[in-house]
Design an enzyme around this catalytic site. Sequence first.
Site, PDB file in Angstrom:
ATOM      1  N   ASP A   1      46.231  64.941  26.233  1.00 35.60           N
ATOM      2  CA  ASP A   1      45.162  63.957  26.064  1.00 35.60           C
ATOM      3  C   ASP A   1      44.318  63.813  27.327  1.00 35.60           C
ATOM      4  O   ASP A   1      43.111  63.654  27.273  1.00 35.60           O
ATOM      5  CB  ASP A   1      45.699  62.606  25.576  1.00 35.60           C
ATOM      6  CG  ASP A   1      46.913  62.121  26.346  1.00 35.60           C
ATOM      7  OD1 ASP A   1      47.393  62.828  27.266  1.00 35.60           O
ATOM      8  OD2 ASP A   1      47.407  61.019  26.021  1.00 35.60           O
ATOM      9  N   HIS A   2      44.982  63.866  28.485  1.00 37.63           N
ATOM     10  CA  HIS A   2      44.276  63.698  29.755  1.00 37.63           C
ATOM     11  C   HIS A   2      45.149  64.268  30.845  1.00 37.63           C
ATOM     12  O   HIS A   2      46.326  64.560  30.626  1.00 37.63           O
ATOM     13  CB  HIS A   2      44.000  62.204  30.024  1.00 37.63           C
ATOM     14  CG  HIS A   2      45.251  61.377  29.929  1.00 37.63           C
ATOM     15  ND1 HIS A   2      46.248  61.447  30.876  1.00 37.63           N
ATOM     16  CD2 HIS A   2      45.701  60.530  28.970  1.00 37.63           C
ATOM     17  CE1 HIS A   2      47.240  60.658  30.514  1.00 37.63           C
ATOM     18  NE2 HIS A   2      46.945  60.091  29.358  1.00 37.63           N
TER      19      HIS A   2
ATOM     20  N   HIS B   1      52.840  53.365  19.887  1.00 36.97           N
ATOM     21  CA  HIS B   1      52.166  53.651  21.160  1.00 36.97           C
ATOM     22  C   HIS B   1      50.804  54.308  20.887  1.00 36.97           C
ATOM     23  O   HIS B   1      50.548  54.767  19.779  1.00 36.97           O
ATOM     24  CB  HIS B   1      53.065  54.555  22.004  1.00 36.97           C
ATOM     25  CG  HIS B   1      52.847  54.409  23.470  1.00 36.97           C
ATOM     26  ND1 HIS B   1      52.421  55.446  24.259  1.00 36.97           N
ATOM     27  CD2 HIS B   1      52.999  53.338  24.283  1.00 36.97           C
ATOM     28  CE1 HIS B   1      52.313  55.029  25.520  1.00 36.97           C
ATOM     29  NE2 HIS B   1      52.658  53.752  25.566  1.00 36.97           N
TER      30      HIS B   1
ATOM     31  N   ASP C   1      53.865  61.805  30.398  1.00 33.04           N
ATOM     32  CA  ASP C   1      52.967  60.822  31.017  1.00 33.04           C
ATOM     33  C   ASP C   1      53.737  59.746  31.782  1.00 33.04           C
ATOM     34  O   ASP C   1      53.394  59.409  32.916  1.00 33.04           O
ATOM     35  CB  ASP C   1      52.124  60.189  29.899  1.00 33.04           C
ATOM     36  CG  ASP C   1      51.178  59.124  30.411  1.00 33.04           C
ATOM     37  OD1 ASP C   1      50.200  59.480  31.094  1.00 33.04           O
ATOM     38  OD2 ASP C   1      51.405  57.932  30.127  1.00 33.04           O
TER      39      ASP C   1
ATOM     40  N   SER D   1      45.205  57.041  26.872  1.00 29.56           N
ATOM     41  CA  SER D   1      45.719  57.718  25.681  1.00 29.56           C
ATOM     42  C   SER D   1      45.153  57.142  24.394  1.00 29.56           C
ATOM     43  O   SER D   1      45.321  57.745  23.335  1.00 29.56           O
ATOM     44  CB  SER D   1      47.245  57.634  25.647  1.00 29.56           C
ATOM     45  OG  SER D   1      47.782  58.342  26.727  1.00 29.56           O
TER      46      SER D   1
ATOM     47  N   ASP E   1      51.478  64.298  26.270  1.00 29.21           N
ATOM     48  CA  ASP E   1      50.743  63.191  26.884  1.00 29.21           C
ATOM     49  C   ASP E   1      50.718  63.392  28.399  1.00 29.21           C
ATOM     50  O   ASP E   1      51.764  63.444  29.041  1.00 29.21           O
ATOM     51  CB  ASP E   1      51.389  61.854  26.517  1.00 29.21           C
ATOM     52  CG  ASP E   1      50.458  60.677  26.774  1.00 29.21           C
ATOM     53  OD1 ASP E   1      49.830  60.631  27.857  1.00 29.21           O
ATOM     54  OD2 ASP E   1      50.355  59.799  25.900  1.00 29.21           O
TER      55      ASP E   1
HETATM   56 ZN    ZN Z   1      49.405  57.331  31.034  1.00 28.98          ZN
END
Ligand code: ZN
Length: 540
Positions: free
Chosen positions: A394-395, A188, A353, A125, A75
Amino acid sequence: MKSLLPLFASLLLGAGCARADHYHPASPAGRAAVVNRAETDSAFWVKEAQDAITKRLKSVESVKKAKNVVMFLGDGMSVPTLAAARTLLGQRRGVTGEEARMHFETFPTVGMVKTYCANAQIADSACTATAYLCGVKATYGAIGVNAGVKRSDCEASRDGARQVQSIAEWALADGRDAGIVTTTRITHASPAGVYAKVADRDWEYDAPVRDAGFDAERCPDIALQLITAHPGNKLKVILGGGRRNLLPNDVLDEEQMYGYRTDNRNLINEWKQDKVARGVTGEYVWNREQLLRANNTLPEYLLGLFENNHLQYNMQRNKETEPTLAELTEVAIRSLSRNEKGFFLFVEGGRIDHAHHDNLVELALDETLEMDAAVARATEMLSEDDSLIVVTADHSHVLAFNGYSQRGNDILGPSTDVDEDGKPYMTLSYTNGPGFRPHVNGMRPNVTAENNFLELDWLSHVDVPLEWETHGGDDVAVFARGPHHSLFTGLYEQSQLPHLMAYAACFGPGQHSCCSGASAVSASVGLFSIFILLSFIFIQ
Ligand SMILES: [Zn+2]
Ligand SMILES: *[C@@H]1O[C@H](CO)[C@@H](O)[C@H](O)[C@H]1NC(C)=O
Ligand SMILES: *[C@@H]1O[C@H](CO)[C@@H](O)[C@H](O)[C@H]1NC(C)=O
């Protein structure tokens, strides 16, 4: 004659490398000695490249259908995070670091994906989980529903036509097993992409649904979906954190922390009762010792919730009572491997993250290395011939890896370059987030002189003050190993990922499937046999 003098002078200076252009100053790195002596020999690099070619020529891509698919999701694991984490990995081993490779960085195929969502230039996310698990781009904050559902639109999310199925559902429909492992709360956003259809990622338990003004019966929260709805209730392995979202708010969990639910439902008990009612073996575990025991008994269904909230960061974990991501991954793979048809497993290194959001870069890099250790464990257990492993993020995040430091400079330390006022700056810093320092007398303060400098909770400097550092909008990498890994090359939409994985494994809704590819081959083999047979008759 006179006009040629400056040119002559600059040529002279250039020849001595004493000057550089203003974009690329002669930094300390320019004058420092080369650190790794072997690298001064051209033959070192030629051999390095030739060995790489040999390795590529020898590697044969399996074109079998992938029996097992394991997706690892870091993440917020941006590309600078990868470069910094591998450097830390090397430096922890006592070498310069830049040349080190994480395990998954040795995978044969690398691609890039575009992470934007249907209504967001910079993703979260939830919409990205919908992309990389369900194969469609969604609304920022929404999970398991297409972009026809706005965030928090309870009624729209109930529309079956707007709900989407995850790759775990495709795998289950094909008779395979599925599971989830995460270091975050099991409810989550990222893990929820495996099983939930919800208009708002914050609806992890019932109260936020009601607080948003909706009927929690009409729009069930994420935890409730995990335990009572398809496909959550079919998952053979569920390992992560977040007990609080499964327990009533007047019930203490095993570590004396209260649940959050206001509907009085104890979903951990309901999970156990469901297994009894179905006549299958199920075990609930909440600490490392119990997990390792379950690793021996291997119940048909395994639910492990190791924290009230997220799992601790690896560096702050109680090593006795809390399992590592590699251990969780190993138990999950051992459990799921009992299905002869294969499985889909989602593994998330979810706290990379969180550490980035809090400007805790050492923790972010360590969590990245922990996920890499879990990938390494998976590659030891699963054959390249029949198991596809995909590692991605994810990013991105706004971590910058910058300056002109010399080779081998401490990746967590200050740059060997300084700012215009001679003040040090860090090799790793964030564009925004917590850690802003006001200027003093028009100058940046000397951050290296601060009391807790380089301690785990020390924050690097940032440009824009924000309570939490933000995600980034740049692309993230995809690493693939196993059957059909070369499908994952190129630059493409993140929402293609589950389609590519399903294609390699021959399941899912796609019209392209390697299974039909295989039957096309057997059809031509069939025609060929008829031809031989006819020729035989003709000759007779
Ligand atoms: Zn985040
Ligand atoms: C799980 O069990 C297997 C087989 O006995 C063993 O090799 C492995 O080390 C165990 N894993 C853990 C995390 O203890
Ligand atoms: C910054 O602080 C460090 C540590 O106290 C010190 O060694 C260094 O000289 C300082 N640099 C400047 C430019 O003030």
